[in-house]
Design an enzyme around this catalytic site. Structure first.
Site, PDB file in Angstrom:
ATOM      1  N   ILE A   5      20.047  23.511   0.986  1.00 13.25           N
ATOM      2  CA  ILE A   5      20.189  24.300  -0.244  1.00 13.25           C
ATOM      3  C   ILE A   5      19.062  25.322  -0.363  1.00 13.25           C
ATOM      4  O   ILE A   5      17.990  25.151   0.228  1.00 13.25           O
ATOM      5  CB  ILE A   5      20.224  23.413  -1.513  1.00 13.25           C
ATOM      6  CG1 ILE A   5      18.963  22.544  -1.627  1.00 13.25           C
ATOM      7  CG2 ILE A   5      21.480  22.544  -1.541  1.00 13.25           C
ATOM      8  CD1 ILE A   5      18.799  21.827  -2.962  1.00 13.25           C
TER       9      ILE A   5
ATOM     10  N   ASP B 188       9.672  19.850  -4.638  1.00  7.76           N
ATOM     11  CA  ASP B 188      10.967  20.474  -4.886  1.00  7.76           C
ATOM     12  C   ASP B 188      12.091  19.555  -4.418  1.00  7.76           C
ATOM     13  O   ASP B 188      13.067  19.322  -5.120  1.00  7.76           O
ATOM     14  CB  ASP B 188      11.055  21.850  -4.209  1.00  7.76           C
ATOM     15  CG  ASP B 188      10.646  21.834  -2.736  1.00  7.76           C
ATOM     16  OD1 ASP B 188      10.240  20.774  -2.214  1.00  7.76           O
ATOM     17  OD2 ASP B 188      10.731  22.901  -2.095  1.00  7.76           O
TER      18      ASP B 188
ATOM     19  N   ASP C  60      13.486  15.191   1.625  1.00  3.82           N
ATOM     20  CA  ASP C  60      14.524  15.201   2.660  1.00  3.82           C
ATOM     21  C   ASP C  60      14.246  14.004   3.589  1.00  3.82           C
ATOM     22  O   ASP C  60      14.598  12.882   3.261  1.00  3.82           O
ATOM     23  CB  ASP C  60      14.427  16.575   3.348  1.00  3.82           C
ATOM     24  CG  ASP C  60      15.469  16.827   4.409  1.00  3.82           C
ATOM     25  OD1 ASP C  60      16.635  16.514   4.183  1.00  3.82           O
ATOM     26  OD2 ASP C  60      15.107  17.359   5.465  1.00  3.82           O
TER      27      ASP C  60
HETATM   28  P1  IMP Z   1      10.702  16.393   4.320  1.00  2.00           P
HETATM   29  O1  IMP Z   1       9.266  16.362   4.785  1.00  2.00           O
HETATM   30  O2  IMP Z   1      11.671  16.327   5.477  1.00  2.00           O
HETATM   31  O3  IMP Z   1      11.036  15.380   3.252  1.00  2.00           O
HETATM   32  O4  IMP Z   1      10.969  17.827   3.730  1.00  2.00           O
HETATM   33  C1  IMP Z   1      10.363  18.232   2.588  1.00  2.00           C
HETATM   34  C2  IMP Z   1      10.245  19.742   2.519  1.00  2.00           C
HETATM   35  O5  IMP Z   1      11.195  20.412   3.355  1.00  2.00           O
HETATM   36  C3  IMP Z   1      10.534  20.183   1.117  1.00  2.00           C
HETATM   37  O6  IMP Z   1       9.366  20.247   0.347  1.00  2.00           O
HETATM   38  C4  IMP Z   1      11.173  21.541   1.333  1.00  2.00           C
HETATM   39  O7  IMP Z   1      10.180  22.531   1.364  1.00  2.00           O
HETATM   40  C5  IMP Z   1      11.818  21.474   2.676  1.00  2.00           C
HETATM   41  N1  IMP Z   1      13.274  21.206   2.549  1.00  2.00           N
HETATM   42  C6  IMP Z   1      13.919  20.034   2.723  1.00  2.00           C
HETATM   43  N2  IMP Z   1      15.244  20.156   2.500  1.00  2.00           N
HETATM   44  C7  IMP Z   1      15.433  21.451   2.155  1.00  2.00           C
HETATM   45  C8  IMP Z   1      16.613  22.212   1.757  1.00  2.00           C
HETATM   46  O8  IMP Z   1      17.760  21.725   1.682  1.00  2.00           O
HETATM   47  N3  IMP Z   1      16.383  23.519   1.476  1.00  2.00           N
HETATM   48  C9  IMP Z   1      15.165  24.122   1.536  1.00  2.00           C
HETATM   49  N4  IMP Z   1      14.050  23.450   1.877  1.00  2.00           N
HETATM   50  C10 IMP Z   1      14.185  22.131   2.191  1.00  2.00           C
HETATM   51 MG    MG Z   2       8.611  23.035   0.859  1.00  2.00          MG
END
Ligand code: IMP
Ligand code: MG
Length: 174
Positions: free
Chosen positions: A153, A100, A103
């Protein structure tokens, strides 16, 4: 405006803007995978809505599978990613990981490390949203729907502590 738990969110992307981004991604992937049968690997829970629409726009042969990971608590990444459900046999398959949103990149790094142990034929990463300012890794993200600022978001599958996934537009933290 919507209120989820203790936080207020305001409209950010319309249904049409999201659909256009998803359609563009499906067309690019279609061109790159001509003559192949890729397997779309959706990362639950967040990617379920995006993957559902992506497949409707994708015209070539393809398969679908899911894996479940979790790294978020509230509105920030915990850095500790856990695998909650395996993806099945991916040996010799052309895998397209469907996220989705990317981040920090922690989740992505975890998935890629796992794929490297699965003897896949190839893998690429598709993410509907990407926050370049938050990204801490160097792994390339092959297909990005929309680059967005580093703001939390919800909607279109994305949640805040479980709520908001069923909103069909994207809302941004006020
Ligand atoms: P990462 O491991 O920090 O890259 O985060 C990835 C996961 O965190 C995504 O698959 C989302 O489920 C969640 N996530 C990251 N940013 C957001 C946001 O802005 N809204 C909701 N979920 C987020
Ligand atoms: Mg997620």
């Amino acid at each position: 405006m919507v209120k989820l738990h203790d936080l207020e969110f305001e409209p950010y992307l319309s249904h049409n803007e999201i659909q256009q981004a998803v359609k563009n991604l499906a067309q690019k992937i279609d061109e790159d995978y001509k003559g192949k049968t890729p397997i779309f690997l959706g990362i639950l829970n967040g990617a379920f809505m995006f993957l559902s629409d992506l497949m409707k726009y994708y015209e070539g042969d393809c398969e679908v599978s899911f894996t479940k990971l979790a790294s978020y608590e509230g509105t920030s990444s915990t850095g500790d990613v856990r695998t909650l459900l395996g993806a099945g046999n991916l040996k010799n398959r052309d895998v397209i990981v469907v996220e989705d949103i990317v981040d920090t990149g922690n989740t992505l790094e975890h998935i890629v490390a796992q794929l490297k142990t699965e003897a896949v034929a190839s893998y690429k990463i598709a993410s509907l949203f990407y926050k370049p300012e938050a990204y801490k890794k160097s792994l390339p993200i092959d297909y990005v729907g929309l680059e967005i600022p580093n703001k939390f978001i919800v909607g279109y599958g994305l949640d805040y502590d479980g709520l908001g996934r069923n909103i069909s537009e994207i809302y941004q933290l006020k």
